[in-house]
Enzyme design. Structure first.
Site, short mmCIF file in Angstrom:
data_model
loop_
_atom_site.label_atom_id
_atom_site.label_comp_id
_atom_site.label_asym_id
_atom_site.label_seq_id
_atom_site.Cartn_x
_atom_site.Cartn_y
_atom_site.Cartn_z
N ASN A 13 -3.60 8.12 3.20
CA ASN A 13 -4.26 9.40 2.95
C ASN A 13 -4.73 9.90 4.32
OD1 ASN A 13 -4.00 9.33 0.07
ND2 ASN A 13 -5.67 7.84 0.01
N TRP A 20 -5.72 7.63 -15.47
CA TRP A 20 -6.72 6.98 -14.64
C TRP A 20 -7.73 6.22 -15.50
CZ3 TRP A 20 -7.94 11.30 -10.44
CH2 TRP A 20 -6.86 11.35 -9.53
N GLU A 52 -8.03 -5.02 -3.31
CA GLU A 52 -8.56 -3.89 -4.07
C GLU A 52 -8.78 -4.27 -5.54
OE1 GLU A 52 -6.13 -0.37 -4.00
OE2 GLU A 52 -7.34 0.65 -5.52
N GLU A 83 6.09 -3.15 -0.53
CA GLU A 83 4.72 -2.96 -0.02
C GLU A 83 3.82 -3.89 -0.82
OE1 GLU A 83 3.25 1.11 0.06
OE2 GLU A 83 1.17 0.43 -0.13
N HIS A 130 -4.78 -2.75 -15.31
CA HIS A 130 -5.59 -1.56 -15.01
C HIS A 130 -6.74 -1.33 -16.00
CE1 HIS A 130 -6.32 1.52 -12.23
NE2 HIS A 130 -5.08 1.71 -11.85
N GLU A 189 -1.19 11.56 -5.76
CA GLU A 189 -2.65 11.57 -5.83
C GLU A 189 -3.26 12.68 -4.97
OE1 GLU A 189 -3.57 7.50 -4.75
OE2 GLU A 189 -3.49 6.87 -6.85
N ASP A 196 0.21 -0.32 -9.82
CA ASP A 196 -0.59 -0.24 -8.59
C ASP A 196 -1.30 -1.55 -8.25
OD1 ASP A 196 -1.88 0.65 -6.38
OD2 ASP A 196 -3.36 1.85 -7.44
#
Lengths: 681, 681
Positions: B185, B525, B367, B361, B502, B266, B339
């Site tokens: 970002n 989300w 996180e 990746e 999630h 995003e 994610d």
């Protein structure tokens, strides 16, 4: 659809009205069968007796039961005689107690035979630590049922009266016959006209149930509200003031019970402020009460900041006064020499004061036993105290027998319990705290009752069906009773095992605070004063080479406690400073044993959770859910206690926590300084 | 006495200076013996290689080691040949990697033989999500080592350079050869003169260690900082702007690596804002970089709020573009389709894009795996992904082989890891998080390495002595290695077992929040989007009759995942909405199995605590204490996760938690609404 939803709301609302909130306590039986009650005498108390029988009878339909006042020397005080014919007693209250006993036996399925039941103590009294502003010191179940502040403070509503009646009935059903309406840390305003009028209103509701009202008084009242320059108990004006005030009280409340006094203790005024003794103060009040048949309950809970061993002081202060008190003074002695700890040895005053009436004071409200969060059945603690042998008059001189008149001729025998009652719907905050109210009453009536019997009764009355099934007995009664009976030992384990005492945090006396010792505070209010941990060992040396508190106990107990090898391990750190490596009976070192005890306390609570979750099918959702929630909280707090105990004392022991034991999950810093540590510490 | 105390302070201060803070990572060996290094070529990189050998040599004293640049076709990229004579490589970096490999083998006691070691991927790059104000997105180890805000933001101090050098050395020692210095970002200011000058300073320190610098770019930079009216990738002015900017960058940093781009994801701008494709955008940048040998790493992490299944979107968006990218574009694909969850199946893009370079990746920063609080060794998770069989080109078409050039001819092969490095003394917040940095490097070099090997190496290098004793191996290495290898499965168990994903709380992605679904927020989300719990069952139906995400996988995997009976249980709730009563392989119902898994996760963490407390004698007090503290916190949080999982899903399952399982200690209300509940709830 809209109609459907509205209907659903209505149904929910109706269901909610019938939701089980625990307010009915152990008085739940309403499915009576017809009974013919014969009672030739008329009185409010006997009307209550008759009504209870008619509403609660479980025996043969259409049976005749005779209630009669008699003069039988086998019956003492408010005792009674049960027979298949009915109930005889020397007093109306005795008849009422007989009715409650009869109904309890029917409901619990206990055998019914002809027998005389006499109370162990003549005065069986609750002490409410209720302040006149409605708050309750050490109360964990809402505000006072007697007092409130604000504009309606002196208004007596129907709601008030109904609640007081329910309260009176609950007490009478377990034999409690007196209640002190206000805190021992008393406001002088308690004796003012407005408050006495409210006492009168309360007393009127309580009277038919055989409950006398008592008041805690502030010793300095003559100066504070009487306009006198002193409250010296030997001053004629002071003496007159108390006589007049007493007379006034009896003119308002003719069956008033008497005064409870906390004097020269924790900042409260007392006779010593004027160079007088406790006896001077107590006797002055006793003389004022004497003409009306009132008594003085004078508390022995005294200690000074300069004393080397707080545990010794009550004895030191009161023993020289033995024999110097009027016969209507009773010295009210807490079960242990310090202050309602999870475990204490009995106070050495029991049995030692041979020429003075002495009464035990138990604490029903769980100041030091988890407030209204922890499930702790206190009966085993009180039973432990009552059955402790003082040896003062030979083997078998138990605390029970030393206080109930069996050994010493006391004009008045009495026992007090600090109440755990408040405005909460379930009265006590925790549904299982009701069992402690119940147990106090039952032990006050019969100080030889076993805790198991009391738990059994209470569970059947509180959660049982009229005819409990074998399934319920096996899968609810048995495991829950076992949980109750283990609960106090579990609390001792996770809070302060092996004789640890008063290692609570600060003022609230809930969580652990063995480290708590702010600068400037008197040392006997700090935990390190009590645990005396150092690199060599831990514990308060009260042996002959220490503070010599053991000297206050009678032989052979004195020697037994004095000797590390014979001192019961449950009192080990109370009486001894013990090396971390001392070999315990388990074969473990003291340090390892401390670790095991703390951990086992936590494991026990986890087991209680399993027990409780397992009985879900056997009770209502409301009480199940509330107790489940409390047990979760208790478990979290048991973890906090365990971790605090292990990590704090490990700083001194410098030894590893045995690897078999589950590790702490909190850091000591966190426990000491609270949740300043964030998630991302 | 005063002198004594002062001395004590001094001693403490000195000791403190030598306190073990973990800053040395796995590079601890300083006790070298003499070695004769022969190297005919001179270069900064070879100087580093020589110095490392001289400082770290553990072999025969006085041995001669020859470092030589050769042209050997058996050696690929930065690979090297190890022999008893020394190290040969086609590049200087290759020599340096050979030196580190040689020293590692000496220190870990691994056998030394003549062999060629080639890297699995040509580009092995860290992604720093560092913002130019010094904060780090998803960083849990302090602020950025590269960026800071304030007056000194552009000052390059000796301290900066030392830290960057230590960072470069650590990376080089495990074969990492590139680093993206800023957050995906990205701020457009990153490409401004002042920042590029700082990049230059960093690049100069990194260069001798063979580390190339890369930058994340904001796709709308031409408009935001270039004064253009558009950032349309097909607009000639935009194309020119990027060419000019790229040229400028290379004039400042001649070995600049290239761009990393998060576009149309995003809220980030991208080519779709102008009606162009990802290929249009990536190729425009690739053309600008091509003359200088630079590459574009273009992220496939895209999803839109209106999509019925977020897991499908990257595949749907990128597959039509396969073959349309320049050969210096690599599509950077997160290991799983959602994610970085504790467990995901591999992204179906691996192996599916056959005419486009694709790179995995991984996320090193934790996180979703407990930040820097939980001890979670991530290597098993990455190994699980790399060894997953896509079947795209027959059995054995693992993700590893689909991305490292074994199956598809890619001009560039690459792998990225999102860095967990910050200003904390120990770099990573948690001492064991260093192992994840280490493991990423090792797997990037050799994607067939076993996690056990990596853990073994890391523990020996980080905690071992030069010559580890049998005692240390048995009582430290063995149990701690086992703990590391179990740690990721434990986290899956207590966080989201059996394919849950999630169900994190809100934004911080740390604690549980299966209930979290504020009004107005896009549904993808919110956890309920992912777990789909209802009274019938739980899980996201991605079968052919559901979202049909299974369709993106290749046969026979597609059918295997599609069928409830053959879908691996670890992915069960990822691919299926399963009845609470579904019978699992254990014989338990799904609901019971969920309960057991959550509980076993907690029990595993408790076991880790025991393991760690047991190794205390084998390491320094500082790292012992810090890890002990983190494990305690992890255990508390595992309890929170377990309780949240059980109590939240129990609302839907309406089934009891098996009584054998330790009960929850939190209430759902408390978990949802935080600690508004007081002690006296």
């Amino acid at each position: 659809m809209k109609i459907g939803i509205s209907l659903l709301f209505i149904i929910c609302a109706v269901l909610n009205m019938n939701a089980e909130d625990g307010h009915s306590l152990w008085l739940r039986n309403k499915n009576s069968v017809p009974v013919n009650v014969v009672c030739t005498t008329n009185s409010p108390t006997l009307s209550v007796a008759r009504q209870e029988l008619q509403e609660g009878w479980q025996g043969k339909a259409g049976a005749t039961i005779v209630l009669s006042i008699t003069k039988d020397k086998a019956i003492k005080n408010d005792g009674f005689k049960l027979s298949s014919r009915g109930i005889e007693a020397n007093t109306k209250q005795g008849v009422l107690y007989g009715v409650y006993e009869l109904l309890r036996r029917q409901q619990t399925g206990e055998a019914f035979k002809d027998e005389v039941c006499n109370p162990s103590y003549a005065v069986r009294v609750l002490n409410h630590w209720d302040n006149i502003d409605g708050t309750i010191e050490r109360g964990y179940a809402g505000n006072s049922i007697f007092w409130r502040k604000g504009e309606t403070a002196f208004e007596v509503t129907d709601k008030d009266k109904l609640l007081w009646q329910e309260y009176a009935r609950a007490n009478a059903s377990v034999g409690i016959n007196g209640t002190v309406l206000n805190n021992v840390n008393a406001s002088p305003l308690m004796l003012s006209k407005q408050y006495l009028e409210r006492v009168k209103a309360i007393a009127e509701v309580l009277r038919p149930y055989g409950i006398k009202t008592y008041l805690s008084i502030k010793f300095s009242s003559p100066a504070l509200i009487g306009g006198l320059k002193t409250s010296d108990p030997l001053n004629p004006d002071v003496i007159k003031w108390w006589k007049d005030k007493t007379k006034e009280i009896y003119s308002i409340i003719p069956d008033f019970g008497g005064f409870l006094v906390k004097a020269n203790s924790e900042g409260q005024p007392g006779p010593q402020d004027f160079g007088r003794t406790h006896a001077d103060g107590a006797n002055m009040l006793a003389d004022a009460l004497k003409p009306f048949g009132g008594i003085v309950m004078w508390r022995a809970f005294v200690y000074a900041s300069n004393d080397k061993d707080r545990a010794k002081q009550a004895y030191n202060e009161f023993m020289p006064l033995d024999g110097k008190f009027r016969d209507n003074v009773i010295i009210q002695v807490k079960n242990g020499p310090i202050d309602f700890q999870p475990r204490e040895p009995f106070s050495p005053l029991f049995g030692a004061m041979k020429k003075t009436s002495v009464m035990p004071e138990f604490q029903i409200t769980q100041e030091y036993l988890g407030h209204s969060i922890h499930l702790v059945f206190l009966s085993p603690m009180w039973e432990e105290c009552l059955q402790s042998d003082t040896y003062q008059e030979g083997q078998g001189s138990t605390v029970a027998r030393c206080t109930d008149g069996s050994i010493f001729a006391q004009k008045y025998t009495a026992i007090a319990g600090v109440a755990n009652v408040g405005l909460d719907a379930n009265w006590c905050g925790h549904h299982f705290a009701q069992a402690n109210w119940y147990a106090f009453g039952r032990l006050a009536w019969n100080n030889r009752l076993a805790s198991e019997t009391i738990a059994d009764e209470w569970l059947k009355l509180t959660f049982g069906k009229t005819e409990p099934s074998a399934d319920w007995t096996e899968h609810f009664l048995k495991p829950v009773k076992q949980m109750m009976l283990q609960s106090r030992e579990a609390a001792v384990n996770y809070m302060m095992p092996l004789g640890f005492h008063h290692i609570f945090a600060a003022e609230h006396h809930y969580g652990p605070g063995p480290w708590w010792a702010p600068k400037g505070i008197r040392s006997d209010w700090t935990p390190p004063y009590y645990h005396k941990a150092d690199t060599l060992g831990v514990g308060f040396d009260r042996t002959q080479t220490g503070s010599d508190a053991v000297e206050q106990y009678y032989e052979p107990l004195r020697s037994q406690l004095n000797d590390l090898k014979t001192c019961p391990e449950k009192y080990l750190l109370w009486f001894h400073h013990v090396s971390w490596d001392y070999k315990m009976q388990s074969g473990r070192s003291l340090w390892d044993e401390i670790c095991y005890r703390y951990d086992s306390g936590l494991q026990q609570v986890r087991q209680f959770q399993k027990v409780w979750d397992g009985v879900q099918p056997y009770l209502d959702a409301e009480r199940f859910g509330q107790v489940q929630q409390k047990l979760r909280n208790q478990c979290r707090n048991a973890q906090v206690w365990k971790d605090a105990g292990l990590l704090y004392f490990q700083q001194f022991s410098q030894r590893s926590i045995p690897l078999e034991i589950e590790r702490p999950v909190y850091d000591l810093e966190f426990l000491i300084h609270g949740d300043s540590q964030s998630r991302n510490e």
